[in-house]
Motif scaffolding. Structure first.
Motif, PDB file in Angstrom:
ATOM      1  N   THR A 144      43.815  40.968  39.572  1.00  7.12           N
ATOM      2  CA  THR A 144      45.278  41.084  39.617  1.00  7.12           C
ATOM      3  C   THR A 144      45.780  42.183  38.694  1.00  7.12           C
ATOM      4  N   ILE A 157      48.360  39.035  36.257  1.00  6.61           N
ATOM      5  CA  ILE A 157      49.707  39.443  36.665  1.00  6.61           C
ATOM      6  C   ILE A 157      50.562  39.712  35.432  1.00  6.61           C
ATOM      7  N   ALA A 169      45.175  44.992  46.395  1.00  6.57           N
ATOM      8  CA  ALA A 169      44.652  43.798  45.729  1.00  6.57           C
ATOM      9  C   ALA A 169      43.878  42.915  46.703  1.00  6.57           C
TER      10      ALA A 169
END
Length: 489
Positions: A60, A113, A209
């Protein structure tokens, strides 16, 4: 014009909060490897879960880091930075409380993230806050303290694993965030890029991703030989092709294909892929080898790896100056060869290995190679495109390094024939580690050959302190301005 001075109280607060924020992400890139054997033992899991513990975070982070920089430029760098710190802390809490490997892996993906939101904003806040006369000094201090954090990371991780337990490797981020957020809200001025048009390449980020995730899954699970692995691999390749097509057709893509028209930029990214794939594979397996085979404690294994980062902190500036004088071709050819030699020396590390005669010489040679190549590599990336695209070039290079590490951690155990329970067996791990070091050394030699054959134009004098005082071994430094800009859909 920004007017904050380094010596002012506000300047010191800005440096403190940005260093704390970036250190959270940097520490988690280094300390988790040290905890892997204990995590596997405590959660009773196999090698694939340990690979995902590392890779879920890198996945991520690598896939979203360009998008994170762009969000900060448009919505406010302080706002996105603070959101990233809070997100990272919550995900860290989930990691520390994880009752199973599956929950830990999911929380690690959430951590990535948060890292993608706070990592680009940390340096960008400094560039946007300090007076131009003080900006270089501020960036140098930020980079230097960050490098110290990178050096301390494995030692701190080992101490926590042997002491209160591996969960504190993650829980430590919570008090750091509780201190960082109020300081940022009170002392860091908000800033944004007035030229940002609010269109973001979400589709490109998603496809990139997704491709990495599917290919990573296929590599980690390939030893099962099921149809699902084949389908996933094909889907991953298809997602990668779709990513390239989308980036070619969008008016403002996250990764503009035209930037690869620069032969030098393309070549230096190929070198980056080779170098950081080898580094990531080495650091993933070295801590297992030191603990499971050589009998080191987690603290001993973490401390054993300190020389590489310390050498980078002490000598990168001189290496950068040398690269500016003689050009990048020689450092980028010789550096990977030194690193390869260091990995070959690691073949001596087996049961009851002596640190002074077996481990330390290998790490010193490896560190010498890193010192030789990292600063010239970064300077060459920034010099291979025009100044207006330096931030984008740096972001792509940083993402490429992280993606290379991601694929290496997924593929290397498969390539060298490590079984699911190899990390529990000293004999099996020792044999696999030896084969892995040969593979990683070969990848570094390929990187050296690519550099010798393709790198030509010398870069200008690199005066960016983050190039010369960079201490992380997981990715090259990220220059502010690395952003995506496709339309939000």
């Amino acid at each position: 014009m920004p007017d904050v001075r380094v010596a002012s109280p506000q300047g010191k607060w800005i440096l403190l909060t940005t260093v704390m924020g970036s250190s959270m992400a940097m520490l988690d890139s280094t300390v988790v490897n040290v905890a892997l054997p204990r995590i596997g033992e405590d959660l009773d899991t196999d090698l694939a879960a340990l690979q995902w513990t590392v890779n879920a975070y890198m996945l991520t982070l690598a896939g979203l880091i360009l998008l994170g920089g762009s969000l900060g430029d448009h919505y406010g760098r302080r706002k996105v930075f603070v959101i990233g710190v809070v997100w990272f802390a919550i995900a860290s809490l989930l990691c520390g409380l994880a009752p199973s490997a599956e929950v830990l892996i999911a929380a690690r993906a959430l951590q990535g993230i948060g890292g993608a939101l706070l990592t680009p904003g940390s340096l960008a806040l400094i560039q946007a806050s300090f007076h131009p006369d003080d900006r270089g000094r501020a960036v140098g201090l930020w980079s230097g303290f960050g490098g110290i954090g990178a050096a301390v990371g494995p030692f701190l991780g080992g101490w926590l694993v042997d002491g209160p337990g591996w969960r504190w490797v993650f829980l430590l981020n919570v008090p750091l965030a509780l201190a960082c957020v109020p300081i940022a809200l009170r002392h860091v001025p908000e800033s944004a890029d007035g030229r940002s048009h609010g269109r973001f390449d979400v589709l490109g980020a998603f496809l990139g991703a997704l491709s990495l995730a599917l290919v990573t899954y296929a590599l980690i699970e390939a030893r099962t030989g099921t149809l699902a692995v084949v389908v996933t691999a094909v889907a991953g390749v298809a997602a990668g092709i779709a990513f390239v097509l989308v980036e070619r057709r969008r008016p403002d893509p996250m990764m503009p294909p035209k930037i690869f028209a620069s032969r030098q930029f393309t070549a230096i990214n190929l070198v980056t892929l080779c170098v950081y794939a080898a580094f990531s594979g080495f650091f993933f397996l070295a801590v297992l080898q030191l603990q499971v085979v050589a009998g080191y404690s987690a603290l001993g294994a973490g401390t054993a790896l300190l020389p590489t980062t310390i050498l980078m902190l002490l000598f990168s500036a001189r290496s950068g100056e040398l690269g500016a004088r003689i050009g990048p071709r020689i450092p980028l050819t010789v550096g990977p060869l030194f690193c390869a030699a260091g990995l070959l020396l690691m073949l001596r590390v087996g049961p009851d290995a002596s640190y002074l005669t077996d481990v330390l010489p290998a790490l010193l040679v490896l560190g010498l190679g890193m010192v030789t190549l990292v600063a010239p590599l970064t300077a060459t990336v920034l010099a291979s495109v025009d100044a207006a695209r330096a931030g984008l070039a740096s972001g792509i290079n940083n993402a490429a390094a992280r993606a290379a590490g991601l694929i290496a951690v997924a593929a290397l155990p498969l390539v060298v024939g490590m079984s699911e329970d190899a990390y529990r067996s000293p004999d099996a791990l020792d044999q696999a580690f030896g084969r892995a070091m040969l593979v990683c050394a070969g990848i570094l030699v390929v990187g050296s050959v690519v550099a010798f054959a393709t790198v030509r134009r010398p870069p200008p004098d690199c005066r960016r302190p983050e190039c010369l005082t960079h201490g992380s071994v997981t990715a090259p430094p990220l220059e502010p301005g690395a952003k995506s800009s496709g339309r939000l859909e």
